[in-house]
Write an enzyme that holds these catalytic residues in place. Structure first.
Site, short mmCIF file in Angstrom:
data_model
loop_
_atom_site.label_atom_id
_atom_site.label_comp_id
_atom_site.label_asym_id
_atom_site.label_seq_id
_atom_site.Cartn_x
_atom_site.Cartn_y
_atom_site.Cartn_z
N LYS A 26 0.86 -1.19 0.00
CA LYS A 26 0.00 0.00 0.00
C LYS A 26 0.89 1.24 0.00
O LYS A 26 1.78 1.36 0.86
CB LYS A 26 -0.87 -0.04 1.25
CG LYS A 26 -2.22 0.62 1.14
CD LYS A 26 -3.02 0.30 2.41
CE LYS A 26 -4.38 0.92 2.38
NZ LYS A 26 -5.06 0.73 3.68
O1 G3P Z 1 -7.73 1.58 5.41
C1 G3P Z 1 -8.03 2.87 5.07
C2 G3P Z 1 -9.41 3.37 5.45
O2 G3P Z 1 -10.38 2.38 5.30
C3 G3P Z 1 -9.48 4.15 6.72
O3 G3P Z 1 -10.78 4.39 7.18
O4 G3P Z 1 -12.33 5.09 8.98
O5 G3P Z 1 -9.89 5.67 9.16
O6 G3P Z 1 -11.35 6.82 7.51
P1 G3P Z 1 -11.10 5.55 8.26
#
Ligand code: G3P
Length: 217
Positions: free
Chosen positions: A83
């Site tokens: 990633k």
């Molecule tokens: O993995 C990346 C993403 O899904 C993060 O989500 O909830 O931290 O905005 P969030």
């Protein structure tokens, strides 16, 4: 549609994997920090458990540093997806890694123009963050529609991986738009099961069954 689980919590992944619902896993530095685990150990454990792609994120900010970290992460298991962030260095690293046969997930995507760059760089996945766009008053799912349209216009093989999912309707809308993958926090995946009429209907069926005095076994 594929379901990835958005967590580095091995116990949570195992529980969902046992249900047969896990096609892959995504982690990020914040999720690793939340798990309290050593990153390499956690990624190895997850890769041993889940057959599909497991995203492990680089933390260097220059392309050479990203490539060095990627080499170490790729050595953990064959199903590691690297990633990288959607920066100039990240796109440069994405191109080099993809040319070398690695699976790359370009993360922190917030615009269609960024998604075009990731596809041009050979990314296996683009991760638009829908919840974080909603948080600032923009419509995260409109971005998914735009990217699906653009990728479809050119048959880009990059898969649209809907990230920053906050509730089941994000998953439903992503599926209606034809997004390839949703990476779902375990709590949201559990919410997807829930409907009060299911609970009410099951209770009524069991109560009526009880009255019959029968047993299937
Ligand atoms: O993995 C990346 C993403 O899904 C993060 O989500 O909830 O931290 O905005 P969030």
């Amino acid at each position: 549609m594929k379901f990835f689980v958005d967590t580095a919590d091995v116990a949570e992944i195992r529980a969902l994997n046992d249900l047969g619902l896990v096609d892959g896993v995504t982690t990020n530095p914040s999720l690793i920090a939340k798990s309290g685990r050593d990153m390499s150990e956690a990624i190895k454990e997850i890769c041993d458990m889940v057959k599909g792609p497991v995203s492990a994120e680089v933390t260097a900010t220059d392309a050479a540093g990203m490539l060095a970290e990627a080499a170490k992460l790729r050595a953990i298991a064959d199903n590691v997806t690297i990633k990288v962030p959607l920066t100039e260095a990240g796109i440069q690293a994405c191109k080099a890694l993809s040319d070398d046969g690695a699976s790359v997930n370009v993360t922190l995507c917030f615009s269609a123009s960024q998604a075009i760059l990731a596809a041009k760089a050979g990314a296996a996945f683009i991760s638009p963050f829908v919840g974080r766009l909603d948080d600032i008053g923009q419509d995260g799912m409109s971005l998914i529609a735009e990217i699906c349209e653009i990728y479809g216009n050119y048959n880009f093989p990059t898969e649209v991986l809907v990230a920053s999912v906050r509730h089941p309707m994000h998953v439903v809308d992503a599926a209606r738009m034809g997004a390839h993958v949703a990476t779902v926090p375990p709590g949201v995946l559990k919410q997807m099961f829930k409907h009060p009429l299911t609970d009410k209907g099951l209770a009524a069926f069991l109560a009526d069954w009880e009255k019959t005095g029968q047993s299937i076994l």
